[in-house]
Enzyme design. Structure first.
Site, PDB file in Angstrom:
ATOM      1  N   ASN A   1       0.829  -1.201   0.000  1.00 11.35           N
ATOM      2  CA  ASN A   1       0.000   0.000   0.000  1.00 11.35           C
ATOM      3  C   ASN A   1       0.864   1.252   0.000  1.00 11.35           C
ATOM      4  OD1 ASN A   1      -2.233  -1.759   0.398  1.00 11.35           O
ATOM      5  ND2 ASN A   1      -1.896  -1.702   2.592  1.00 11.35           N
TER       6      ASN A   1
ATOM      7  N   ARG B   1      -3.017   9.671  10.628  1.00 16.26           N
ATOM      8  CA  ARG B   1      -3.752   8.470  10.215  1.00 16.26           C
ATOM      9  C   ARG B   1      -3.573   7.430  11.311  1.00 16.26           C
ATOM     10  NH1 ARG B   1      -4.832   8.169   4.380  1.00 16.26           N
ATOM     11  NH2 ARG B   1      -3.909   9.987   3.369  1.00 16.26           N
TER      12      ARG B   1
ATOM     13  N   HIS C   1      -4.900   2.087  13.685  1.00 16.08           N
ATOM     14  CA  HIS C   1      -5.650   1.027  13.024  1.00 16.08           C
ATOM     15  C   HIS C   1      -5.049  -0.352  13.280  1.00 16.08           C
ATOM     16  CE1 HIS C   1      -6.394   4.438   9.945  1.00 16.08           C
ATOM     17  NE2 HIS C   1      -7.273   4.497  10.921  1.00 16.08           N
TER      18      HIS C   1
ATOM     19  N   LYS D   1       2.966  -5.594   9.409  1.00 14.23           N
ATOM     20  CA  LYS D   1       3.276  -4.532   8.452  1.00 14.23           C
ATOM     21  C   LYS D   1       4.764  -4.220   8.479  1.00 14.23           C
ATOM     22  CE  LYS D   1      -1.115  -2.118   9.225  1.00 14.23           C
ATOM     23  NZ  LYS D   1      -1.733  -0.884   9.712  1.00 14.23           N
TER      24      LYS D   1
ATOM     25  N   HIS E   1      -1.566   0.637  14.673  1.00 16.57           N
ATOM     26  CA  HIS E   1      -0.556   1.416  13.970  1.00 16.57           C
ATOM     27  C   HIS E   1      -1.143   2.735  13.474  1.00 16.57           C
ATOM     28  CE1 HIS E   1       1.375   2.584  10.090  1.00 16.57           C
ATOM     29  NE2 HIS E   1       2.431   2.548  10.880  1.00 16.57           N
TER      30      HIS E   1
ATOM     31  N   TYR F   1       3.549   0.551   2.791  1.00 16.64           N
ATOM     32  CA  TYR F   1       3.317  -0.542   3.735  1.00 16.64           C
ATOM     33  C   TYR F   1       3.363  -1.842   2.953  1.00 16.64           C
ATOM     34  CZ  TYR F   1       0.213   2.987   6.004  1.00 16.64           C
ATOM     35  OH  TYR F   1      -0.356   4.090   6.555  1.00 16.64           O
TER      36      TYR F   1
ATOM     37  N   ASP G   1     -11.325   8.377  11.901  1.00 12.30           N
ATOM     38  CA  ASP G   1     -10.342   8.376  12.987  1.00 12.30           C
ATOM     39  C   ASP G   1     -10.756   9.305  14.132  1.00 12.30           C
ATOM     40  OD1 ASP G   1      -8.876   6.523  11.585  1.00 12.30           O
ATOM     41  OD2 ASP G   1      -7.366   7.949  10.880  1.00 12.30           O
TER      42      ASP G   1
END
Length: 187
Positions: free
Chosen positions: A48, A59, A62, A72, A119, A132, A168
């Site tokens: 990604n 961000r 998650h 990851k 993360h 990622y 978020d």
């Protein structure tokens, strides 16, 4: 590559071992054999890219729950981020502890995030790209979000966020599984 285990068991900072000359340098950013020597999962299923226009874009946090947990390997390929992970493994000695690592295009540093970790990151520069490599496919029903400023974790972000997605911002408070409560995040 140079593997440095963090205080969170199974999470590693990985630096590129540079072989330098007049042209610049050469180094590996991934080697299945070296990952296996450290017992690290490397069955990549998805790669990604996250492009972030503005400094202060946040961000996270998650994660995906079993049986869709993700490992990851995160790297900043343009700009800079402060990358944060939280150990969400209830049986871990470092359960609910977090670390933050500065990943930049210039330092070539990566963060290996094992299964069972939340993360997220905040951008430290405009026009930042993050890549990622992920060991599991995105599964919407297995995704969980932890609020970036949840007092259960007290993450110390280096700057205040300027941009945060609605999802978020709306992440619920974290509570232990034994305290099932309406409107709270259960992991």
């Amino acid at each position: 590559m140079i593997f440095t285990e963090t205080k969170l068991k199974g999470a590693y900072i990985i630096d590129v071992k540079r072989l330098e000359d007049d042209r610049g340098f050469f180094g590996r950013s991934f080697c299945q054999k070296e990952f296996e020597e450290f017992g690290l999962t490397n069955d990549i299923r998805q790669a990604n890219v996250s492009y972030n226009k503005k400094k202060g874009t946040l961000r996270g946090m998650h994660m995906q729950l079993a049986p869709n947990e993700e490992t990851k390997l995160v790297r900043c390929t343009r700009g800079a981020i402060y990358d944060v992970i939280i150990d969400m493994r209830p049986d871990s000695e470092t359960y609910k502890q977090w670390i933050g690592v500065e990943l930049t295009a210039d330092n070539y540093r990566m963060l290996f995030v094992p299964e069972g970790f939340a993360h997220g990151f905040i951008t430290l520069e405009d026009n930042t790209d993050v890549t990622y490599q992920v060991t599991e496919f995105y599964t919407p029903g297995a995704e969980r979000c932890i609020r970036w400023n949840d007092p259960a974790f007290n993450i110390e972000w280096p700057i205040e966020p300027v941009i945060i997605s609605e999802k978020d911002q709306a992440a619920p408070d974290f509570v232990e599984e034994t305290q099932k409560t309406e409107g709270k995040l259960l992991v």
